[in-house]
Write a protein that holds these residues in place. Structure first.
Motif, PDB file in Angstrom:
ATOM      1  N   ASP A 170       0.869  -1.306  -0.006  1.00  0.00           N
ATOM      2  CA  ASP A 170       0.088  -0.022  -0.133  1.00  0.00           C
ATOM      3  C   ASP A 170       0.771   1.300  -0.136  1.00  0.00           C
ATOM      4  N   ALA A 171       2.127   1.204   0.664  1.00  0.00           N
ATOM      5  CA  ALA A 171       3.074   2.329   0.829  1.00  0.00           C
ATOM      6  C   ALA A 171       3.618   2.692  -0.229  1.00  0.00           C
ATOM      7  N   VAL A 172       4.052   1.625  -0.921  1.00  0.00           N
ATOM      8  CA  VAL A 172       4.605   1.658  -2.205  1.00  0.00           C
ATOM      9  C   VAL A 172       3.821   2.272  -3.331  1.00  0.00           C
ATOM     10  N   ALA A 173       2.468   1.954  -3.276  1.00  0.00           N
ATOM     11  CA  ALA A 173       1.770   2.379  -4.273  1.00  0.00           C
ATOM     12  C   ALA A 173       1.391   3.766  -4.248  1.00  0.00           C
ATOM     13  N   ALA A 174       1.157   4.165  -2.611  1.00  0.00           N
ATOM     14  CA  ALA A 174       0.791   5.550  -2.264  1.00  0.00           C
ATOM     15  C   ALA A 174       1.979   6.602  -2.578  1.00  0.00           C
ATOM     16  N   GLY A 175       3.325   6.062  -2.449  1.00  0.00           N
ATOM     17  CA  GLY A 175       4.421   6.702  -2.807  1.00  0.00           C
ATOM     18  C   GLY A 175       4.771   6.853  -4.163  1.00  0.00           C
ATOM     19  N   LEU A 176       4.832   5.976  -4.874  1.00  0.00           N
ATOM     20  CA  LEU A 176       5.364   5.979  -6.420  1.00  0.00           C
ATOM     21  C   LEU A 176       4.253   6.677  -7.209  1.00  0.00           C
ATOM     22  N   ARG A 177       2.835   6.365  -7.169  1.00  0.00           N
ATOM     23  CA  ARG A 177       2.045   6.738  -8.232  1.00  0.00           C
ATOM     24  C   ARG A 177       2.138   8.028  -8.359  1.00  0.00           C
ATOM     25  N   PRO A 178       1.950   9.002  -7.330  1.00  0.00           N
ATOM     26  CA  PRO A 178       1.973  10.327  -7.334  1.00  0.00           C
ATOM     27  C   PRO A 178       3.084  10.912  -8.096  1.00  0.00           C
ATOM     28  N   VAL A 179       4.288  10.266  -7.928  1.00  0.00           N
ATOM     29  CA  VAL A 179       5.535  10.618  -8.567  1.00  0.00           C
ATOM     30  C   VAL A 179       5.502  10.723 -10.115  1.00  0.00           C
TER      31      VAL A 179
ATOM     32  N   VAL B 150      13.077   6.457  -6.049  1.00  0.00           N
ATOM     33  CA  VAL B 150      13.999   5.501  -6.128  1.00  0.00           C
ATOM     34  C   VAL B 150      13.384   4.292  -5.914  1.00  0.00           C
ATOM     35  N   ILE B 151      13.610   3.187  -6.865  1.00  0.00           N
ATOM     36  CA  ILE B 151      13.396   1.939  -6.605  1.00  0.00           C
ATOM     37  C   ILE B 151      14.590   1.282  -6.563  1.00  0.00           C
ATOM     38  N   ALA B 152      15.303   0.647  -5.196  1.00  0.00           N
ATOM     39  CA  ALA B 152      16.443   0.152  -5.512  1.00  0.00           C
ATOM     40  C   ALA B 152      16.216  -1.442  -5.409  1.00  0.00           C
ATOM     41  N   VAL B 153      16.829  -2.470  -6.230  1.00  0.00           N
ATOM     42  CA  VAL B 153      16.640  -3.782  -6.057  1.00  0.00           C
ATOM     43  C   VAL B 153      17.986  -4.313  -5.901  1.00  0.00           C
TER      44      VAL B 153
ATOM     45  N   MET C   5      11.201   6.296  -1.506  1.00  0.00           N
ATOM     46  CA  MET C   5      12.078   5.182  -2.004  1.00  0.00           C
ATOM     47  C   MET C   5      11.805   3.839  -1.393  1.00  0.00           C
ATOM     48  N   VAL C   6      12.058   2.787  -2.364  1.00  0.00           N
ATOM     49  CA  VAL C   6      11.780   1.648  -1.705  1.00  0.00           C
ATOM     50  C   VAL C   6      12.931   0.598  -2.068  1.00  0.00           C
TER      51      VAL C   6
ATOM     52  N   ILE D  44       5.930  -4.388  -9.122  1.00  0.00           N
ATOM     53  CA  ILE D  44       5.567  -3.886 -10.486  1.00  0.00           C
ATOM     54  C   ILE D  44       4.093  -3.580 -10.574  1.00  0.00           C
ATOM     55  N   LEU D  45       3.120  -4.165  -9.970  1.00  0.00           N
ATOM     56  CA  LEU D  45       1.882  -3.897  -9.902  1.00  0.00           C
ATOM     57  C   LEU D  45       1.649  -2.409  -9.205  1.00  0.00           C
ATOM     58  N   ALA D  46       2.210  -2.305  -7.996  1.00  0.00           N
ATOM     59  CA  ALA D  46       2.184  -1.156  -7.128  1.00  0.00           C
ATOM     60  C   ALA D  46       2.621   0.030  -8.080  1.00  0.00           C
ATOM     61  N   ALA D  47       3.867  -0.167  -8.736  1.00  0.00           N
ATOM     62  CA  ALA D  47       4.325   0.952  -9.555  1.00  0.00           C
ATOM     63  C   ALA D  47       3.660   1.380 -10.785  1.00  0.00           C
ATOM     64  N   THR D  48       2.894   0.401 -11.135  1.00  0.00           N
ATOM     65  CA  THR D  48       2.197   1.039 -12.552  1.00  0.00           C
ATOM     66  C   THR D  48       0.774   1.126 -12.357  1.00  0.00           C
TER      67      THR D  48
END
Ligand SMILES: Nc1nc2c(c(=O)[nH]1)N[C@H]1C(S)=C(S)[C@@H](COP(=O)(O)OP(=O)(O)OC[C@H]3O[C@@H](n4cnc5c(=O)[nH]c(N)nc54)[C@H](O)[C@@H]3O)O[C@H]1N2
Ligand SMILES: Nc1nc2c(c(=O)[nH]1)N[C@H]1C(S)=C(S)[C@@H](COP(=O)(O)OP(=O)(O)OC[C@H]3O[C@@H](n4cnc5c(=O)[nH]c(N)nc54)[C@H](O)[C@@H]3O)O[C@H]1N2
Ligand code: SF4
Ligand SMILES: [Mo]
Length: 686
Positions: A81-90, A390-393, A417-418, A483-487
């Motif tokens: 949830d936090a990834v989706a909420a953080g990345l999508r607005p950017v 940033v998405i760091a893997v 950042m995740v 990937i789903l949360a980021a897109t």
């Protein structure tokens, strides 16, 4: 009750087979697997510490999410949830390029890292990709792209058959080899000498590898391209160049000769700190040997003129007729490669299709230099938006990229950042969400990358040695959900991403005209229909389906998920000559003097007369450590000679650098004084 399980070691490029002793879900011991078809029982201290690395109490056990400025334990649901909420607005506000993706080294050691990042990048559409490759082997990719038209066509020295090995800027006695997958590299070097072969090492330091050598050239750091250019010059000048059977596949031999005319031994000797006789000796050794292989690694890549040095490594191999012949350097054919394309002109290698916004660095393989990440975050320009998320893997660039201090600050300024990382460390501590993958014993293993760089054509797969612990999530599923949360598809079934990964793999295969499956409809491919996904169809223990398609079944085994111990018929085979098949240049030939290389030669010419003032520091790897991690594993922190600066006792004013000569630098038996780093117990707020 303990049991044994097989696992390919993921801790370096040697891919040794391990026999693990497992007690419940704990790995209590690791031995080299004597029956492994490739490594035949070899193991190093890191592999022997597999249990300690796997069971390290510092590993995070569940996700962390930043709340009120502090990272706290959270559920997987809360984390995504936090990834989706953080990345999508950017993405929505600033566009896809405002999301930087950082891919670090362990991605080449995991199944998830091989299969899912391309989908993430494709789905996001960002050009802001920064990789560990750009502080490692990218110069070699660029050189191969230009010479052969394929950045991944990297010739691998035929260690087991060569008569002479010229090894430049590599220390396989500590690293166990790189861009040359060869379990027991040290043993293979000793075997070379035992059969009467010779070894020359070019390294500023007297490394353990250099101590094995018949000839050690202690070059001044960063000047290998000059030394190798002079060696090639001598091959021409003394009429030692003999391309043999390669002749019909080469383009630009006369131009190459002309371009190296002013790199005489005398012109480079002072810059390289070697006698002018050295390039002559190197050239004569190479030409006189019945077969010879030239092998360059980090010390010839991550240095000034690294692309030219990487190119010259292959130029020497080619000029002595040693490319693509047994005992020379060969293009491996991984069993998992798609069927080789027929020989013929290709599309060539594109370089600099776009540039980084601030420094104007050209992309290579779609990747931008990791050294540019900080400026892409902290510098605004008129050309476009800075990186804001940033998405760091599997990446710890605060330690592994140049100017980590600047990056440390830059990451702190991000909107979001995740990190997908098992540890809370120098980099992941800046993240808003940390998603920890399971320890290696709980993951399946197959080497997508290293089988294409191996001294034997072979294929192995190992299933997870231990089932996923409750609360853990497979790294494939973490990346699928990310990937789903980021897109903008947060909450959808991650199986749809698995299906996409499979579909893309199949589509590639059916598109290629020479493929045996050409023209088939991936959707109607029964075992891989998108509706039946890796997890639902086969359970977590089975290899992911794209992998099952690629891993050939060893004879007599019904299930490729079993640790592959192929029958005699399927023993690993030595690589064989393949030219011209691997060439994808527009000319269909090896392009010996590609235009970007020719354009860079004046810079190298100018370097003949330059010497930097002061000391030049070079990096040092240690047998018991691994890049930016493993520092806190007690089994690996012992031993002497760590965290020390080595300085030659004859260095002018050595004492002014606050160090003593190596022999005096540590009392006998004294233990390492490396301070432990990042010891942050999981679950606590950072
Ligand atoms: N000064 C200096 N800098 C260097 C180098 C050097 O020799 N000296 N070497 C350069 C080279 S060659 C390289 S390749 C880079 C490497 O640098 P990085 O790309 O940063 O790679 P690592 O330090 O190996 O690991 C990065 C992160 O991956 C995490 N990790 C470990 N296992 C897994 C896993 O299974 N899954 C996930 N998701 N994460 C995992 C680790 O905890 C770590 O935080 O550094 C480069 N930088
Ligand atoms: N134990 C252990 N194994 C590892 C790793 C690790 O951290 N620890 N890291 C893994 C990774 S990611 C990689 S990429 C590989 C790297 O594998 P290698 O390239 O074999 O490893 P390095 O020890 O970095 O060797 C580089 C050598 O180049 C020398 N050198 C430095 N500058 C120059 C120069 O200008 N010219 C020349 N000729 N030599 C120079 C250094 O002194 C060093 O001996 O190792 C892998 N294996
Ligand atoms: S050499 Fe590399 S692959 Fe082999 S045991 Fe050691 S770390 Fe693992
Ligand atoms: Mo590396």
């Amino acid at each position: 009750m303990s049991r044994t399980a097989l696992r390919i070691c993921p801790l370096c490029e040697a891919t040794c087979g391990l026999t693990l002793t497992v007690d419940g879900s704990r790995v209590t011991a690791a031995r080299g697997d004597r029956d492994d078809v490739f490594s035949r029982g070899f193991i190093c201290p890191k592999g022997a510490s597999f249990g300690a690395v796997d069971g390290d109490p510092d590993r995070l056990r569940g996700p962390l999410v930043r709340r009120d400025g502090e990272l706290r334990e959270a559920t997987w649901e809360e984390a995504f949830d936090a990834v989706a909420a953080g990345l999508r607005p950017v993405v929505e506000r600033h566009g896809p390029h405002a999301v930087g993706v950082v891919l670090g080294n362990p991605n080449v050691h995991t199944v998830a890292g091989a299969l899912y990042p391309p989908v993430l990048l494709g789905a996001l559409g960002t050009r802001s990709l920064f990789t560990a490759s750009t502080v490692d082997q990218m110069p070699k990719h660029v050189s191969s792209g230009l010479l052969y038209g394929d950045a991944n066509a990297i010739p691998v020295p035929d260690l087991d058959r060569t008569d002479h090995l010229l090894l430049i800027g590599a220390n396989p006695l500590e690293s166990n080899g790189s861009l040359c997958t060869a379990p027991d590299f040290p043993g293979r070097l000793k075997a070379l000498k035992a059969r009467g072969g010779t070894l020359t090492v070019v390294d500023p330091r007297r490394t353990r590898t250099a101590k094995l050598a018949d000839r050690h050239i202690a070059i001044r750091p960063g000047t290998d391209a000059l030394l190798l250019a002079a060696t090639a010059h001598v091959l021409f000048e003394e009429d030692l160049a003999d391309v043999g059977a390669l002749a019909p596949h080469l383009d630009g031999l006369a131009e190459l000769r002309e371009s190296l005319r002013d790199f005489t031994p005398e012109a480079v000797a002072a810059a390289c700190d070697v006698d002018a006789e050295v390039p002559r000796l190197l050239a004569r050794d190479l030409a006189a040997a019945p077969t010879a292989a030239v092998y360059g690694r980090i010390g010839s890549c991550t240095v000034p003129h690294g692309t030219l040095a990487s190119w010259l490594v292959d130029v020497l191999t080619i000029l002595t007729g040693n490319l693509d012949r047994p005992g020379g350097a060969l293009f491996p054919q991984a069993a998992t490669d798609r069927t080789p394309r027929p020989a013929g002109p290709g599309r060539g290698f594109a370089l600099g299709r776009w540039r980084s916004r601030v420094g104007g660095h050209p992309e290579a393989k779609g990747e931008l230099p990791l050294s540019a990440l900080a400026e892409e975050i902290d510098t605004a320009t008129e050309e476009g938006e800075p990186v804001r998320a940033v998405i760091a893997v599997a990446a710890n660039p605060v330690l592994s990229a140049p100017d980590g201090d600047r990056l440390d600050k830059a990451l702190e300024s991000l909107d979001f950042m995740v990190s997908v990382d098992p540890y809370l460390n120098e980099t992941s501590r800046h993240a808003h969400v940390v998603l920890p993958p399971p320890p290696p014993a709980q993951s399946p293993h197959h080497d997508f990358a290293f089988n294409t760089l191996a001294v034997r054509n072979q294929v192995r797969y190992t299933r997870p040695a231990v089932p996923l612990e409750p609360g853990r999530m497979a790294e494939t599923e973490i990346l699928a959900r990310l990937i789903l949360a980021a897109t903008g598809m947060h909450g959808a079934d991650p199986a749809t991403v698995d299906a996409m990964v499979i579909d893309q793999t199949l589509r590639k295969a059916v598109r290629e005209p020479h493929s045996p499956v050409h023209g088939r409809d991936p959707a109607r491919w029964p075992p891989c229909s998108p509706a039946r996904t890796a997890r639902t169809a086969a359970g977590p223990d089975a290899p992911p389906r794209p992998l099952r398609r690629r891993v050939r079944r060893p004879a007599g085994r019904a299930d490729p998920g079993e640790a592959a111990r192929p029958s005699a018929r399927h023993r690993p085979r030595a690589a064989a000559p393949r030219l011209p098949q691997p060439l994808k240049t527009r000319s269909g030939k090896v392009e010996l003097l590609p235009e970007p290389i020719a354009r860079d030669l004046p810079r190298l010419r100018a370097a003949r007369d330059r010497r930097p003032a002061g000391l030049v520091l070079v990096g040092r790897r240690h047998l018991r450590s691994n890049n930016s991690w493993m520092h806190n594993i007690p089994a690996l922190t012992g031993g002497s000679n760590r965290c020390t600066l080595h300085i030659h006792p004859r260095t002018p004013n050595a004492s002014a650098y606050g160090t003593r000569p190596p022999s005096a630098s540590r009392a006998p038996g004294e233990r390492s004084r490396c301070p432990p780093r990042s010891r942050t117990p999981s679950g606590r707020a950072w």
